[in-house]
Design a protein around this motif. Structure first.
Motif, PDB file in Angstrom:
ATOM      1  N   LEU A 146      -8.119  -8.482 -40.774  1.00  0.00           N
ATOM      2  CA  LEU A 146      -9.457  -9.052 -40.873  1.00  0.00           C
ATOM      3  C   LEU A 146      -9.238 -10.253 -41.726  1.00  0.00           C
ATOM      4  CD1 LEU A 146     -11.588  -5.672 -40.424  1.00  0.00           C
ATOM      5  CD2 LEU A 146     -10.722  -7.623 -38.785  1.00  0.00           C
ATOM      6  N   ASN A 147      -8.245 -10.154 -42.693  1.00  0.00           N
ATOM      7  CA  ASN A 147      -8.121 -11.028 -43.986  1.00  0.00           C
ATOM      8  C   ASN A 147      -7.359 -12.358 -43.505  1.00  0.00           C
ATOM      9  OD1 ASN A 147      -9.390  -9.133 -45.569  1.00  0.00           O
ATOM     10  ND2 ASN A 147      -7.622  -8.307 -46.097  1.00  0.00           N
ATOM     11  N   LEU A 148      -7.049 -12.477 -42.058  1.00  0.00           N
ATOM     12  CA  LEU A 148      -6.629 -13.787 -41.758  1.00  0.00           C
ATOM     13  C   LEU A 148      -7.122 -14.777 -41.835  1.00  0.00           C
ATOM     14  CD1 LEU A 148      -4.383 -12.309 -38.575  1.00  0.00           C
ATOM     15  CD2 LEU A 148      -3.554 -12.822 -40.838  1.00  0.00           C
ATOM     16  N   GLY A 149      -6.909 -16.059 -42.271  1.00  0.00           N
ATOM     17  CA  GLY A 149      -7.596 -17.032 -42.225  1.00  0.00           C
ATOM     18  C   GLY A 149      -6.889 -18.050 -41.482  1.00  0.00           C
ATOM     19  N   PRO A 150      -7.661 -19.402 -41.348  1.00  0.00           N
ATOM     20  CA  PRO A 150      -7.169 -20.477 -40.376  1.00  0.00           C
ATOM     21  C   PRO A 150      -5.822 -20.924 -40.938  1.00  0.00           C
ATOM     22  CG  PRO A 150      -8.907 -21.330 -41.774  1.00  0.00           C
ATOM     23  CD  PRO A 150      -8.910 -19.622 -42.178  1.00  0.00           C
ATOM     24  N   ASP A 151      -5.496 -20.817 -41.919  1.00  0.00           N
ATOM     25  CA  ASP A 151      -3.873 -21.309 -42.242  1.00  0.00           C
ATOM     26  C   ASP A 151      -2.997 -20.444 -41.808  1.00  0.00           C
ATOM     27  OD1 ASP A 151      -5.074 -19.351 -43.993  1.00  0.00           O
ATOM     28  OD2 ASP A 151      -3.813 -20.049 -45.750  1.00  0.00           O
ATOM     29  N   GLN A 152      -3.418 -19.140 -41.552  1.00  0.00           N
ATOM     30  CA  GLN A 152      -2.341 -18.469 -40.906  1.00  0.00           C
ATOM     31  C   GLN A 152      -2.181 -18.370 -39.420  1.00  0.00           C
ATOM     32  OE1 GLN A 152      -3.855 -14.921 -43.260  1.00  0.00           O
ATOM     33  NE2 GLN A 152      -1.851 -14.740 -43.906  1.00  0.00           N
ATOM     34  N   ILE A 153      -2.655 -19.279 -38.813  1.00  0.00           N
ATOM     35  CA  ILE A 153      -2.576 -19.253 -37.366  1.00  0.00           C
ATOM     36  C   ILE A 153      -1.201 -19.393 -36.659  1.00  0.00           C
ATOM     37  CG2 ILE A 153      -2.722 -22.027 -37.171  1.00  0.00           C
ATOM     38  CD1 ILE A 153      -4.591 -21.635 -34.632  1.00  0.00           C
ATOM     39  N   ASN A 154      -0.358 -20.068 -37.549  1.00  0.00           N
ATOM     40  CA  ASN A 154       1.216 -19.942 -37.097  1.00  0.00           C
ATOM     41  C   ASN A 154       2.098 -18.939 -37.798  1.00  0.00           C
ATOM     42  OD1 ASN A 154       0.687 -22.425 -35.434  1.00  0.00           O
ATOM     43  ND2 ASN A 154       0.795 -23.701 -37.415  1.00  0.00           N
TER      44      ASN A 154
END
Length: 523
Positions: A146-154
């Motif tokens: 739930l802490n994933l941000g848009p910068d961790q898409i890859n």
């Protein structure tokens, strides 16, 4: 070949050498054969190599399979994202102003991979939709999803869990709109049952194949070692045959292959040949020494019996007996001294090295031989001034032996010529006579011990056939050689060739090859 009765010491040695048990055999008779040790060692090294190779193959395949799983998860993630980007989901603003996700039904129909499961969660972790191959099972999100941000898409989160004894690997990534807003969480999962089954099958194949390979290798090594060690067994059998038959004339069959065993067999046959020649020479040597000692001892015993019968009362007979005993005693002394010299030559004792003036030595020997020449004319031919490095006493002994031999074999009125000259880097000491010469069949043997072309004449004159053997040893000990040229009825010429010293060796003689023939000296 030699008779058993004549070689008891050799028979005892061979019998002890090849029949006495070794220390290992005395400690325990269950010693392992070389063939067995070779088989075990080769099989052990092969098993170790197979073990290391199997480990490499197992971990390489394992890494490849798990890497393939990760690639499948990422490929499925990209596929789902493409579906979403094509209209699979739409953000909807509720009357209260909140944004929710709307999934079109085509998503479930389009993504239909039996090996992969897909789940879509809301940003708060609520399950919105999943593929039907989950069979009603919900795979919860791993911690931190739930802490994933848009910068961790890859990057996402890769997790491994076990559910109902089944290991499952999952990839969790955020669903991001074009404006960078996270509107959901995508989890792609894959069961590792087929991977683990493949690894178990690979383990069985590697273990079973290795066991079969080691068994075949052990059998093949046993066969090859038996064939490879067969010549060694033949060597052992030959040695045992020598022990039983006491016959050094036997030889090991030479294998046709030009390999190490061929060289070993040839070397052993050469060794057997040298041993046979050595024992034959020793047998002849003992017989010749016994024969030579028997004659003077018998003469001395006869003279003692004459004295015991009263010959001492007759001055003439007494003088004759004493003279004979002195001559026989002197002969025995010379023979013992010659045998001692030859024994020293066989023990490889080093000779002295000092400057020797050969011209002075030649004159000294000439003066000593002149009193023994009798009716034989002794003269000096060419006389060069030559200085060599060597043992003066041994060189004098060799030259005296040649001179005495020449005088003994030259009839009255004949000539013996002694000379010294330089020839192609060598000093040549020559002794030529005008005696009866040497027959061609006797020339190859004149330097052998106790050899005499005319046995009766030589024994009458006191020779034992050792002089020329000493001459050859002295010449070879000085890194030189001795040669002979003879014509029956005209005479013989003996020559001692000694290498001249060179400056670059600081007085040490340098051996140089010489080609040429000696010439007979005319009277």
């Amino acid at each position: 070949m030699f008779a058993a009765a004549n070689t008891p010491a050799l028979a005892r040695f061979l019998r002890y050498r090849y029949t006495t048990p070794t220390i290992n055999q005395r400690i325990g008779c269950a010693t392992m054969s070389f063939r067995t040790r070779l088989t075990l060692a080769y099989s052990g090294f092969f098993a170790l190599a197979l073990f290391l190779l199997g480990l490499g193959i197992y971990f390489s395949v394992r890494q490849s399979l798990y890497g393939g799983v990760e690639r499948d998860l990422w490929a499925a993630t990209q596929q789902v994202r493409a579906i979403f980007n094509a209209g699979g989901l739409e953000p909807i603003r509720t009357p209260s102003g909140e944004i929710s996700l709307f999934l079109k039904g085509e998503f479930i129909q389009i993504f239909n991979n039996p090996n992969l499961t897909a789940q879509v969660f809301s940003p708060t972790g609520d399950l919105l939709d999943n593929t039907p191959n989950l069979d009603g099972q919900d795979l919860a999100l791993p911690a931190g999803s739930l802490n994933l941000g848009p910068d961790q898409i890859n990057t996402g989160i890769m997790s491994l869990r076990e559910i109902n004894d089944i290991r499952i690997q999952s990839l969790v990534t955020p669903l991001v709109l074009k404006n960078g807003q996270v509107v959901g969480i995508l989890q792609i999962s894959r069961s590792l049952r087929d991977v683990e089954l493949t690894l178990r099958m690979l383990t069985v194949i590697l273990l079973g194949g290795s066991a079969i390979a080691i068994l075949i290798t052990a059998m093949g090594t046993t066969l090859l070692s038996w064939r490879a060690l067969l010549p060694i067994d033949m060597v052992t059998q030959t040695a045992q045959g020598i022990v039983r038959a006491e016959d050094l004339g036997q030889r090991v069959p030479v294998p046709p292959q030009q390999d190490e065993l061929h060289r070993l067999t040839v070397t052993i046959n050469d060794l057997l040949g040298r041993m046979e020649a050595l024992f034959n020479t020793q047998q002849r040597f003992v017989a010749d020494v016994s024969h030579e000692l028997r004659t003077p001892l018998a003469a001395m015993q006869g003279n003692l019996e004459l004295l015991a019968r009263g010959a001492a009362n007759n001055p003439e007979i007494f003088e004759e007996v004493i003279g004979d005993m002195r001559r026989e005693t002197a002969r025995l002394i010379r023979m013992v001294n010659d045998l001692l010299v030859l024994a020293q030559s066989e023990s490889r004792r080093q000779i002295r090295t000092e400057p020797v003036e050969l011209d002075t030595l030649l004159l000294e020997v000439y003066r000593e031989l002149r009193t023994l020449a009798g009716e034989v004319t002794l003269r000096i031919g060419e006389e060069d001034q030559v200085l060599v490095q060597g043992d003066r006493d041994r060189l004098k002994q060799a030259l005296l032996n040649l001179g005495v031999n020449a005088i003994q074999h030259t009839p009255p009125g004949g000539y013996v010529t002694m000379g010294l000259e330089r020839r192609e880097g060598f000093a040549c000491l020559s002794v030529a006579d005008t005696g009866e010469g040497i027959a061609d069949e006797d020339l190859p043997h004149i330097f052998d011990r106790f050899f005499r072309a005319d046995r009766s004449r030589s024994r009458h004159s006191g020779g034992a056939g050792l002089g020329l053997s000493i001459v050859r040893w002295v010449a070879e000990a000085h890194r030189g050689s001795v040669t002979v040229a003879s014509i029956p009825g005209r005479g013989s010429t003996f020559a001692i060739w000694l290498p001249l010293p060179t400056r670059d060796q600081a007085g040490v003689p340098k051996e140089v090859g010489v080609d040429g023939e000696l010439e007979l000296v005319e009277p």
